[in-house]
Design a protein around this motif. Structure first.
Motif, PDB file in Angstrom:
ATOM      1  N   ALA A 206      43.898  20.357  29.704  1.00  0.00           N
ATOM      2  CA  ALA A 206      45.058  20.861  30.450  1.00  0.00           C
ATOM      3  C   ALA A 206      46.287  19.985  30.242  1.00  0.00           C
ATOM      4  CB  ALA A 206      44.717  20.943  31.930  1.00  0.00           C
ATOM      5  N   ALA A 207      46.070  18.699  29.978  1.00  0.00           N
ATOM      6  CA  ALA A 207      47.185  17.768  29.799  1.00  0.00           C
ATOM      7  C   ALA A 207      47.656  17.680  28.350  1.00  0.00           C
ATOM      8  CB  ALA A 207      46.771  16.375  30.282  1.00  0.00           C
ATOM      9  N   LEU A 208      47.010  18.408  27.435  1.00  0.00           N
ATOM     10  CA  LEU A 208      47.305  18.249  26.012  1.00  0.00           C
ATOM     11  C   LEU A 208      48.758  18.520  25.627  1.00  0.00           C
ATOM     12  CD1 LEU A 208      44.233  19.533  23.963  1.00  0.00           C
ATOM     13  CD2 LEU A 208      45.269  17.268  23.942  1.00  0.00           C
ATOM     14  N   PRO A 209      49.418  19.589  26.130  1.00  0.00           N
ATOM     15  CA  PRO A 209      50.799  19.818  25.687  1.00  0.00           C
ATOM     16  C   PRO A 209      51.718  18.624  25.918  1.00  0.00           C
ATOM     17  CG  PRO A 209      49.954  21.767  26.782  1.00  0.00           C
ATOM     18  CD  PRO A 209      48.925  20.696  26.975  1.00  0.00           C
ATOM     19  N   MET A 210      51.655  18.023  27.094  1.00  0.00           N
ATOM     20  CA  MET A 210      52.499  16.860  27.360  1.00  0.00           C
ATOM     21  C   MET A 210      51.969  15.615  26.643  1.00  0.00           C
ATOM     22  SD  MET A 210      54.102  15.695  31.017  1.00  0.00           S
ATOM     23  CE  MET A 210      54.815  17.335  31.151  1.00  0.00           C
ATOM     24  N   PHE A 211      50.660  15.551  26.451  1.00  0.00           N
ATOM     25  CA  PHE A 211      50.073  14.429  25.736  1.00  0.00           C
ATOM     26  C   PHE A 211      50.542  14.403  24.285  1.00  0.00           C
ATOM     27  CE2 PHE A 211      46.055  12.564  23.739  1.00  0.00           C
ATOM     28  CZ  PHE A 211      46.474  11.261  23.934  1.00  0.00           C
ATOM     29  N   GLY A 268      59.214   9.994   7.874  1.00  0.00           N
ATOM     30  CA  GLY A 268      59.359  10.259   9.301  1.00  0.00           C
ATOM     31  C   GLY A 268      59.515  11.734   9.604  1.00  0.00           C
ATOM     32  N   ILE A 269      60.278  12.449   8.779  1.00  0.00           N
ATOM     33  CA  ILE A 269      60.470  13.889   8.985  1.00  0.00           C
ATOM     34  C   ILE A 269      59.163  14.637   8.771  1.00  0.00           C
ATOM     35  CG2 ILE A 269      61.601  15.939   8.041  1.00  0.00           C
ATOM     36  CD1 ILE A 269      64.055  14.195   7.498  1.00  0.00           C
ATOM     37  N   MET A 270      58.383  14.245   7.760  1.00  0.00           N
ATOM     38  CA  MET A 270      57.113  14.918   7.489  1.00  0.00           C
ATOM     39  C   MET A 270      56.145  14.762   8.661  1.00  0.00           C
ATOM     40  SD  MET A 270      56.624  13.881   3.479  1.00  0.00           S
ATOM     41  CE  MET A 270      54.946  14.512   3.418  1.00  0.00           C
ATOM     42  N   ILE A 271      56.067  13.575   9.230  1.00  0.00           N
ATOM     43  CA  ILE A 271      55.186  13.369  10.378  1.00  0.00           C
ATOM     44  C   ILE A 271      55.700  14.160  11.580  1.00  0.00           C
ATOM     45  CG2 ILE A 271      54.228  11.655  11.945  1.00  0.00           C
ATOM     46  CD1 ILE A 271      53.093  11.475   9.164  1.00  0.00           C
ATOM     47  N   ASP A 272      57.014  14.223  11.747  1.00  0.00           N
ATOM     48  CA  ASP A 272      57.596  14.999  12.846  1.00  0.00           C
ATOM     49  C   ASP A 272      57.267  16.481  12.695  1.00  0.00           C
ATOM     50  OD1 ASP A 272      59.579  15.089  15.194  1.00  0.00           O
ATOM     51  OD2 ASP A 272      60.462  16.513  13.795  1.00  0.00           O
ATOM     52  N   VAL A 273      57.288  16.992  11.473  1.00  0.00           N
ATOM     53  CA  VAL A 273      56.921  18.394  11.224  1.00  0.00           C
ATOM     54  C   VAL A 273      55.473  18.639  11.648  1.00  0.00           C
ATOM     55  CG1 VAL A 273      56.466  20.085   9.402  1.00  0.00           C
ATOM     56  CG2 VAL A 273      58.611  18.798   9.400  1.00  0.00           C
ATOM     57  N   PHE A 274      54.589  17.691  11.359  1.00  0.00           N
ATOM     58  CA  PHE A 274      53.189  17.842  11.758  1.00  0.00           C
ATOM     59  C   PHE A 274      53.059  17.912  13.281  1.00  0.00           C
ATOM     60  CE2 PHE A 274      49.443  15.565  13.368  1.00  0.00           C
ATOM     61  CZ  PHE A 274      48.443  16.440  12.950  1.00  0.00           C
ATOM     62  N   ALA A 278      51.665  20.962  15.646  1.00  0.00           N
ATOM     63  CA  ALA A 278      50.616  20.807  16.657  1.00  0.00           C
ATOM     64  C   ALA A 278      51.105  21.280  18.022  1.00  0.00           C
ATOM     65  CB  ALA A 278      50.167  19.348  16.723  1.00  0.00           C
ATOM     66  N   ASP A 279      52.348  20.977  18.357  1.00  0.00           N
ATOM     67  CA  ASP A 279      52.896  21.395  19.642  1.00  0.00           C
ATOM     68  C   ASP A 279      52.995  22.918  19.732  1.00  0.00           C
ATOM     69  OD1 ASP A 279      54.309  20.715  22.210  1.00  0.00           O
ATOM     70  OD2 ASP A 279      55.946  21.729  21.204  1.00  0.00           O
ATOM     71  N   ILE A 288      52.194  30.181  26.088  1.00  0.00           N
ATOM     72  CA  ILE A 288      53.568  29.919  26.527  1.00  0.00           C
ATOM     73  C   ILE A 288      54.539  29.910  25.359  1.00  0.00           C
ATOM     74  CG2 ILE A 288      52.915  28.653  28.597  1.00  0.00           C
ATOM     75  CD1 ILE A 288      53.243  26.075  27.119  1.00  0.00           C
ATOM     76  N   ALA A 289      54.089  30.417  24.207  1.00  0.00           N
ATOM     77  CA  ALA A 289      54.972  30.541  23.038  1.00  0.00           C
ATOM     78  C   ALA A 289      54.547  31.779  22.273  1.00  0.00           C
ATOM     79  CB  ALA A 289      54.884  29.300  22.139  1.00  0.00           C
ATOM     80  N   PRO A 290      55.486  32.459  21.591  1.00  0.00           N
ATOM     81  CA  PRO A 290      55.118  33.666  20.836  1.00  0.00           C
ATOM     82  C   PRO A 290      54.200  33.330  19.693  1.00  0.00           C
ATOM     83  CG  PRO A 290      57.382  33.010  20.348  1.00  0.00           C
ATOM     84  CD  PRO A 290      56.920  32.149  21.490  1.00  0.00           C
ATOM     85  N   SER A 291      53.273  34.218  19.405  1.00  0.00           N
ATOM     86  CA  SER A 291      52.317  34.011  18.316  1.00  0.00           C
ATOM     87  C   SER A 291      52.975  34.311  16.985  1.00  0.00           C
ATOM     88  CB  SER A 291      51.107  34.913  18.511  1.00  0.00           C
ATOM     89  OG  SER A 291      51.500  36.271  18.526  1.00  0.00           O
TER      90      SER A 291
END
Length: 291
Positions: A206-211, A268-274, A278-279, A288-291
């Motif tokens: 349940a805490a994963l999105p903020m985690f 840094g950008i590549m890791i941010d894309v990952f 995941a988010d 809570i987001a469109p598929s």
């Protein structure tokens, strides 16, 4: 007749849905994927072109001599020369190994601290503000102390990476647990979830999105700490991205220096894309987001 008109409209609607000749469902799917890739790529490509144009215009303005501040017409060929050199990939391998090992250690520490702080109120009162305060400290402040403790070694770098990243990870996990719905907790209690099962099957998912947000911030701190460490802690002249930056500075090689700065930015950008992927995946799974 009304019935005949309705039937004709249905037939026309079915005709409009027919595939065009020569196009299969797979072709339409591939076209859709290509369209999504293009929609995600073209704004970034335009931004890169604008940045390169502004950079070249600043060089042409004579703000600094090209020896000190070269333009993309000199830096990009230097960058291409670096990425075709086997020594470059050896340096990237060393840096990324340190980054992933340090982040994994920070993750372990952050999860333990986050779980402990979220469940024990006296502990939160005792060290909650300390964890928050550690997030605000520049990582470079810790390096003199780390070098005093561990000397010129990778342990000094790992020490600073953990101190930089673990508080953000712990904070993200604690915030995620704090926002778990009480109704979910009551449902878990009714279902008989206790101990480790309560955490593994209910609280942590349940805490994963903020985690994940805390993990993303923790990676940013870990990456900055690592770059500062490789610039300050030169271990037996071992090749790394930080060591290459230091060598370029000592040789006053601005072309090579800026090319490695671009490399650090791209990683840094590549890791941010990952992390963004995941988010989005978690948000779609949570509805809570469109598929």
């Amino acid at each position: 007749m009304p019935e005949t008109d309705a039937r004709n409209r249905q037939v026309q609607g079915l005709d409009a849905l027919e595939l065009q000749p020569g196009k299969s469902v797979g072709d339409r799917g591939a076209a859709g994927i290509a369209g999504r890739i293009w929609a995600a790529t073209w704004p970034k490509a335009v931004a890169v072109v604008i940045v390169l144009a502004a950079w070249q215009a600043l060089v042409w303005s004579g703000w600094r001599t090209e020896y000190v501040f070269p333009g993309p017409d000199r830096v990009l060929p230097a960058l291409l020369n670096e990425v075709t050199d086997p020594a470059f990939w050896s340096a990237v391998q060393v840096t990324m190994r340190r980054a992933f090992v340090g982040f994994a250690l920070a993750l372990a520490v952050g999860v333990v601290v986050g779980l402990a702080v979220s469940q024990f109120r006296p502990l939160r009162s005792a060290i909650g503000s300390l964890v928050t305060g550690l997030q605000t400290m520049p990582s470079i402040v810790w390096f003199p102390f780390a070098m005093l403790l561990y000397g010129i070694s990778e342990s000094a770098i790992m020490f600073v990476i953990i101190l930089g990243a673990a508080p953000s990870i712990a904070g993200g996990l604690t915030s995620g647990i704090d926002y778990v719905s009480p109704s979910l907790l009551r449902a878990g209690q009714v279902m008989g979830l206790r101990g480790v099962q309560r955490y593994s099957l209910l609280i942590v998912p349940a805490a994963l999105p903020m985690f994940v947000t805390g993990l993303k911030q923790g990676w940013a701190f870990a990456w900055r700490s690592l770059m500062a460490g490789e610039l300050l802690v030169i271990i037996n002249q071992e090749n790394s991205i930080g060591w290459a930056l230091s060598q370029a500075r000592q040789l006053n090689d601005a072309d090579r220096l800026l090319s490695y700065i671009i490399i650090v930015l791209v990683i840094g950008i590549m890791i941010d894309v990952f992390f963004n992927w995941a988010d989005r995946s978690l948000r779609r799974r949570w509805g809570i987001a469109p598929s």
